[in-house]
Design an enzyme around this catalytic site. Structure first.
Site, short mmCIF file in Angstrom:
data_model
loop_
_atom_site.label_atom_id
_atom_site.label_comp_id
_atom_site.label_asym_id
_atom_site.label_seq_id
_atom_site.Cartn_x
_atom_site.Cartn_y
_atom_site.Cartn_z
N LYS A 98 -4.20 -11.92 1.97
CA LYS A 98 -4.33 -10.94 0.90
C LYS A 98 -4.45 -11.66 -0.45
CE LYS A 98 -1.97 -6.69 -0.67
NZ LYS A 98 -0.81 -5.81 -0.37
N SER A 132 -2.11 -1.35 0.36
CA SER A 132 -3.05 -2.18 -0.37
C SER A 132 -3.47 -3.44 0.38
CB SER A 132 -2.43 -2.59 -1.70
OG SER A 132 -1.25 -3.37 -1.47
N SER A 142 2.41 -0.83 2.25
CA SER A 142 1.07 -1.42 2.24
C SER A 142 0.74 -2.28 3.45
CB SER A 142 0.87 -2.24 0.96
OG SER A 142 0.81 -1.38 -0.15
#
Length: 380
Positions: free
Chosen positions: A34, A111, A135
């Site tokens: 990420k 996310s 997330s």
């Protein structure tokens, strides 16, 4: 194949971006990182082009990245996130929404959206992400993946761009329980509490009823198969408000100085959250912090040394137009582990309509490895 910029920010062909630094239990695995974690020689973009343009080149790997590399995994590339990880839909105003291979036309969940899609589509075997308000668990549910939010603070966060430190955790996703658990053996400390094989598993009708019928039925079926007992557990309405207020206050403390003159660089949904965050005064933030402390103590006392089973998200992956409406109901579920600082493992379960959903196991503080083992047994 052209690089899908809604999924990846950096992915060399042929790869990997970073080769393993040692052999170990993750030999042969590839990681989608990420875009909040430091990768040596790269910048942290945080899903925002203006931030990326000003970011320095990282000189060292984030702690979690370094440990995965040392255990034999390679970094396939840096995958997209929603701006500053402050959303749950997966949509990024600048790069688009990563596709959902398991539910085409529906959102991917965020996310940790880019890494999740990379794993669901077979472009990586592990997604390294973060879970503040859900997330990891939400994209796991929407895309039929396994995912874990560890005990708060259990995994070192050095080299990670924060959102709200009171709730931020380093988490990961995989396509199967074995890979999820092997990553856990690399990143997690030894359990403080070893759950027995016959640990009591409990389920709350009140929490199930927060989910759409197809998700409730899927999670309820797993609960019956696993022999979960009933428990009277209803979330307090003030819990989510306290969570969101403290999260917002900490997000502004982390990024407000940089964003104050750059709010126009944010997409509309994330900008609205940061505008709310900017308005929170010190007294409101401290009141929320006190409420979070009380909620944390109550949640931990209620759970004891049992394991709670609840939906990972309130719905299957919504259509884009329905994404924000689904967010509040989902956060009523995800905030239980977030407020409690508890480990939570999302198990993929099928719905009657064929779309994936997630069943979440929430366990006691420090029982992460035992919880991963329990999740594997339930899947079998």
């Amino acid at each position: 194949m052209a690089l899908d910029l809604s999924v990846w920010r950096v992915r060399p062909e042929p790869g990997p971006l970073v080769a393993p630094t040692g052999p170990g239990v993750l030999d042969g695995e590839s990681v989608a990182v990420k875009d909040l974690f430091a990768v040596a020689g790269q910048r942290v973009g945080a899903g925002n082009p203006a931030w990326l343009a000003a970011a320095p080149v990282e000189q060292a790997h984030a702690d979690a990245v370094a440990r995965l590399l040392a255990a034999g995994a390679a970094v396939a590339g840096i995958a997209q996130t929603e701006e500053f990880a402050y959303s749950l839909t997966g949509a990024n105003a600048h790069h688009g929404t990563p596709p959902n291979p398991r539910a085409p036309g529906r959102i991917s969940g965020g996310s940790t959206s880019g890494p999740a899609t990379a794993v669901a589509s077979g472009q990586a075997s592990v997604a390294l992400g973060t879970d503040t308000g859900g997330s990891v668990r939400v994209p796991a549910a929407y895309q039929g993946l396994w995912g874990i939010r560890p005990t708060h603070g259990a995994v070192a966060s050095g080299g990670l761009l924060p959102l709200a430190p009171s709730f931020d955790t380093v988490g990961w996703l995989a396509r199967d329980a074995d890979t999820l658990a092997r990553v856990g053996r690399v990143l997690l400390p030894a359990d403080r509490i070893a759950l027995p094989d016959d640990v009591p598993l409990v389920v709350s009708d009140t929490l199930l009823d927060l989910a759409a019928p197809e998700v409730r039925d899927a999670v309820g079926q797993l609960a019956r198969t696993a022999g979960a007992g009933p428990v009277d557990w209803a979330p307090e309405p003030a819990w989510l408000a306290a969570f969101q207020t403290l999260q917002a206050a900490e997000a502004w403390a982390a990024h407000g100085a940089w964003l104050a003159g750059r709010m126009d660089t944010l997409g509309p949904a994330v900008r609205a959250r940061f505008e709310r965050a900017r308005s929170i005064g010190a007294d409101e933030a401290e009141a929320a912090r006190a409420d979070v402390g009380r909620a944390r103590a109550e949640i931990r006392e209620r759970l004891g040394e049992r394991v709670l089973l609840l939906p990972s998200a309130a719905t299957v992956a919504p259509l884009p137009a329905e994404a924000e409406a689904a967010r509040e109901a989902t956060m009523l579920l995800t905030c239980v582990a977030g407020l409690g600082g508890l480990p939570a493992v999302s198990i993929p379960v099928p719905t009657a309509g064929g779309l994936p959903a997630g069943a979440c196991l929430v366990g006691p503080v420090g029982a992460d490895l035992s919880l991963l083992a329990l999740a594997g047994r339930l899947a079998r």
